[in-house]
Design a protein around this motif. Structure first.
Motif, PDB file in Angstrom:
ATOM      1  N   ALA A   1       0.873  -1.175   0.000  1.00 49.28           N
ATOM      2  CA  ALA A   1       0.000   0.000   0.000  1.00 49.28           C
ATOM      3  C   ALA A   1       0.908   1.222   0.000  1.00 49.28           C
ATOM      4  O   ALA A   1       1.667   1.446   0.953  1.00 49.28           O
ATOM      5  CB  ALA A   1      -0.911  -0.003   1.224  1.00 49.28           C
ATOM      6  N   LEU A   2       0.852   2.010  -1.080  1.00 42.50           N
ATOM      7  CA  LEU A   2       1.775   3.123  -1.263  1.00 42.50           C
ATOM      8  C   LEU A   2       1.012   4.433  -1.395  1.00 42.50           C
ATOM      9  O   LEU A   2      -0.032   4.497  -2.059  1.00 42.50           O
ATOM     10  CB  LEU A   2       2.624   2.914  -2.517  1.00 42.50           C
ATOM     11  N   THR A   3       1.534   5.472  -0.766  1.00 43.06           N
ATOM     12  CA  THR A   3       0.975   6.803  -0.912  1.00 43.06           C
ATOM     13  C   THR A   3       2.105   7.811  -0.918  1.00 43.06           C
ATOM     14  O   THR A   3       3.244   7.487  -0.542  1.00 43.06           O
ATOM     15  CB  THR A   3      -0.015   7.134   0.227  1.00 43.06           C
ATOM     16  N   GLN A   4       1.778   9.043  -1.331  1.00 43.91           N
ATOM     17  CA  GLN A   4       2.731  10.142  -1.282  1.00 43.91           C
ATOM     18  C   GLN A   4       2.090  11.324  -0.570  1.00 43.91           C
ATOM     19  O   GLN A   4       0.867  11.513  -0.631  1.00 43.91           O
ATOM     20  CB  GLN A   4       3.160  10.569  -2.686  1.00 43.91           C
ATOM     21  N   THR A   5       2.946  12.098   0.095  1.00 40.82           N
ATOM     22  CA  THR A   5       2.449  13.270   0.810  1.00 40.82           C
ATOM     23  C   THR A   5       3.536  14.336   0.858  1.00 40.82           C
ATOM     24  O   THR A   5       4.708  14.059   0.547  1.00 40.82           O
ATOM     25  CB  THR A   5       2.009  12.893   2.243  1.00 40.82           C
ATOM     26  N   ALA A   6       3.145  15.530   1.245  1.00 35.26           N
ATOM     27  CA  ALA A   6       4.094  16.637   1.349  1.00 35.26           C
ATOM     28  C   ALA A   6       4.697  16.657   2.755  1.00 35.26           C
ATOM     29  O   ALA A   6       3.975  16.671   3.750  1.00 35.26           O
ATOM     30  CB  ALA A   6       3.391  17.955   1.059  1.00 35.26           C
ATOM     31  N   GLY A   7       6.015  16.641   2.824  1.00 38.37           N
ATOM     32  CA  GLY A   7       6.698  16.813   4.099  1.00 38.37           C
ATOM     33  C   GLY A   7       6.952  15.514   4.841  1.00 38.37           C
ATOM     34  O   GLY A   7       6.154  14.583   4.816  1.00 38.37           O
ATOM     35  N   ARG A   8       8.070  15.482   5.514  1.00 41.18           N
ATOM     36  CA  ARG A   8       8.481  14.288   6.248  1.00 41.18           C
ATOM     37  C   ARG A   8       7.582  14.009   7.452  1.00 41.18           C
ATOM     38  O   ARG A   8       7.280  12.850   7.750  1.00 41.18           O
ATOM     39  CB  ARG A   8       9.930  14.461   6.708  1.00 41.18           C
ATOM     40  N   GLU A   9       7.155  15.083   8.131  1.00 42.54           N
ATOM     41  CA  GLU A   9       6.349  14.892   9.345  1.00 42.54           C
ATOM     42  C   GLU A   9       5.069  14.121   9.042  1.00 42.54           C
ATOM     43  O   GLU A   9       4.708  13.176   9.756  1.00 42.54           O
ATOM     44  CB  GLU A   9       6.008  16.242   9.969  1.00 42.54           C
ATOM     45  N   ALA A  10       4.378  14.514   7.971  1.00 39.47           N
ATOM     46  CA  ALA A  10       3.137  13.817   7.609  1.00 39.47           C
ATOM     47  C   ALA A  10       3.424  12.375   7.215  1.00 39.47           C
ATOM     48  O   ALA A  10       2.687  11.451   7.590  1.00 39.47           O
ATOM     49  CB  ALA A  10       2.441  14.554   6.468  1.00 39.47           C
ATOM     50  N   ALA A  11       4.498  12.162   6.466  1.00 43.66           N
ATOM     51  CA  ALA A  11       4.833  10.803   6.019  1.00 43.66           C
ATOM     52  C   ALA A  11       5.119   9.895   7.211  1.00 43.66           C
ATOM     53  O   ALA A  11       4.647   8.747   7.265  1.00 43.66           O
ATOM     54  CB  ALA A  11       6.028  10.855   5.074  1.00 43.66           C
TER      55      ALA A  11
ATOM     56  N   SER B   1      11.184  18.250  -4.462  1.00 42.68           N
ATOM     57  CA  SER B   1       9.799  18.681  -4.262  1.00 42.68           C
ATOM     58  C   SER B   1       9.339  18.582  -2.809  1.00 42.68           C
ATOM     59  O   SER B   1       8.219  18.996  -2.498  1.00 42.68           O
ATOM     60  CB  SER B   1       8.867  17.827  -5.126  1.00 42.68           C
ATOM     61  N   ASP B   2      10.150  18.017  -1.931  1.00 36.52           N
ATOM     62  CA  ASP B   2       9.775  17.729  -0.552  1.00 36.52           C
ATOM     63  C   ASP B   2       8.547  16.819  -0.507  1.00 36.52           C
ATOM     64  O   ASP B   2       7.723  16.917   0.400  1.00 36.52           O
ATOM     65  CB  ASP B   2       9.518  19.000   0.253  1.00 36.52           C
ATOM     66  N   ARG B   3       8.450  15.925  -1.469  1.00 37.47           N
ATOM     67  CA  ARG B   3       7.416  14.893  -1.460  1.00 37.47           C
ATOM     68  C   ARG B   3       8.020  13.623  -0.877  1.00 37.47           C
ATOM     69  O   ARG B   3       9.186  13.298  -1.104  1.00 37.47           O
ATOM     70  CB  ARG B   3       6.903  14.605  -2.871  1.00 37.47           C
ATOM     71  N   TRP B   4       7.192  12.894  -0.111  1.00 34.95           N
ATOM     72  CA  TRP B   4       7.644  11.686   0.556  1.00 34.95           C
ATOM     73  C   TRP B   4       6.701  10.536   0.219  1.00 34.95           C
ATOM     74  O   TRP B   4       5.494  10.738   0.091  1.00 34.95           O
ATOM     75  CB  TRP B   4       7.693  11.894   2.073  1.00 34.95           C
ATOM     76  N   GLU B   5       7.266   9.354   0.088  1.00 38.56           N
ATOM     77  CA  GLU B   5       6.462   8.157  -0.165  1.00 38.56           C
ATOM     78  C   GLU B   5       6.405   7.314   1.099  1.00 38.56           C
ATOM     79  O   GLU B   5       7.408   7.163   1.804  1.00 38.56           O
ATOM     80  CB  GLU B   5       7.062   7.324  -1.297  1.00 38.56           C
ATOM     81  N   VAL B   6       5.229   6.792   1.376  1.00 39.43           N
ATOM     82  CA  VAL B   6       5.036   5.884   2.508  1.00 39.43           C
ATOM     83  C   VAL B   6       4.622   4.526   1.938  1.00 39.43           C
ATOM     84  O   VAL B   6       3.703   4.444   1.110  1.00 39.43           O
ATOM     85  CB  VAL B   6       3.942   6.385   3.469  1.00 39.43           C
ATOM     86  N   GLY B   7       5.307   3.484   2.371  1.00 40.15           N
ATOM     87  CA  GLY B   7       4.973   2.140   1.936  1.00 40.15           C
ATOM     88  C   GLY B   7       4.626   1.265   3.133  1.00 40.15           C
ATOM     89  O   GLY B   7       5.352   1.247   4.129  1.00 40.15           O
TER      90      GLY B   7
END
Length: 289
Positions: free
Chosen positions: A6-16, A42-48
């Protein structure tokens, strides 16, 4: 056993990191998770999140929405013998005098080359990534130029392929550190497999923060094949730990990020000697005056 991602992307490390932490409380529970910066500035982070049972899609959707993340993309992965797959796909890599290979290609080491064995199951950082190959080529040029560094450290060593290459090239003990204890275990196994036990010392360390590394400083040669921001964060330590006249070989940097890293190191008293681009990745050599 089937596996779901399950993969998503979000802005910023804190949210990820918050999403990854919340994911640990899901039912069914994930067997693993990871947070990765997308290295495009872009300061985009992926969460897996990784599951051995089909995950709760509603719970994932609510969690993503709560943190303003993209909807999770859920995939069921086929059962694959990854070691066998990597053995098929992992061809040897030549980088100057160095020949990085798995045991299945041990008979292909050219005469006169320095063979470095990395098993397929431990393939990350073997030289197949342009950043590692770039570092090996930079090392090869130093050897060709007759340079003889006496104190060497590999920061963020991964499989320790760079530390092992340096130990093959120079008759000194090379230090190798990594923040990840699993990577350190892998590095130690590789050192033994390559007959370099006692020549490469592997430790768990954040940057230079380990008594063995600190006591050996300053260094004539430092490898740091990591990522842009950690490299920039290391500038003050790098300037302190590098001996006058010493060099650092840096990689893990996208071509689009190289100028920023070069500027940060120059401002810290470590000007650029050479830059080489390999595809979308850069390898830098800097020095201390």
């Amino acid at each position: 056993m089937p596996t779901w991602t399950a993969l998503t992307q979000t802005a910023g490390r804190e949210a990820a990191e918050a999403i990854a932490e919340l994911g640990e409380d899901l039912t069914p529970e994930p067997v693993g998770s990871g947070v990765f910066e997308i290295e495009d500035g872009s300061d985009r982070w992926e969460v897996g999140l990784y599951f051995t049972e089909s995950p709760d899609e509603v719970a994932l959707a609510l969690m993503a929405a709560a943190w303003g993340a993209d909807p999770f993309v859920i995939s069921e992965l086929p059962e694959v013998d990854w070691v066998a797959h990597v053995k098929r796909e992992l061809s040897p890599v030549e980088a100057g005098r160095f020949f990085v290979h798995g045991s299945h290609d041990a008979d292909k080491v050219p005469e006169g080359s320095e063979g470095l064995l990395i098993e397929a199951a431990m393939a990350f950082g073997t030289g197949h990534h342009a950043t590692t190959k770039g570092c090996l080529l930079a090392l090869d040029r130093m050897i060709e130029a007759g340079e003889q560094p006496q104190r060497i450290v590999d920061v963020g060593c991964g499989t320790a392929v760079l530390a092992m290459a340096a130990a093959r090239a120079f008759p000194v003990i090379v230090l190798a550190g990594d923040i990840d204890p699993v990577a350190v275990d892998v590095a130690r196994a590789n050192v033994i497999a390559n007959g370099l036990d006692g020549r490469v010392e592997c430790v768990e360390a954040v940057g230079f923060d380990h008594p063995l590394i600190e006591s050996a400083a300053p260094f004539d040669l430092i490898f740091a094949n990591i990522l842009k921001q950690p490299l920039i964060d290391l500038v003050p330590d790098m300037a302190r730990q590098l001996a006058p006249g010493g060099k650092a070989i840096l990689s893990g940097i996208l071509v689009t990020q190289a100028d920023e890293v070069i500027a940060a190191y120059a401002a810290g008293g470590l000007p650029l000697d050479r830059r080489d681009d390999y595809g979308e990745w850069s390898t830098l050599v800097v020095h201390r005056k």
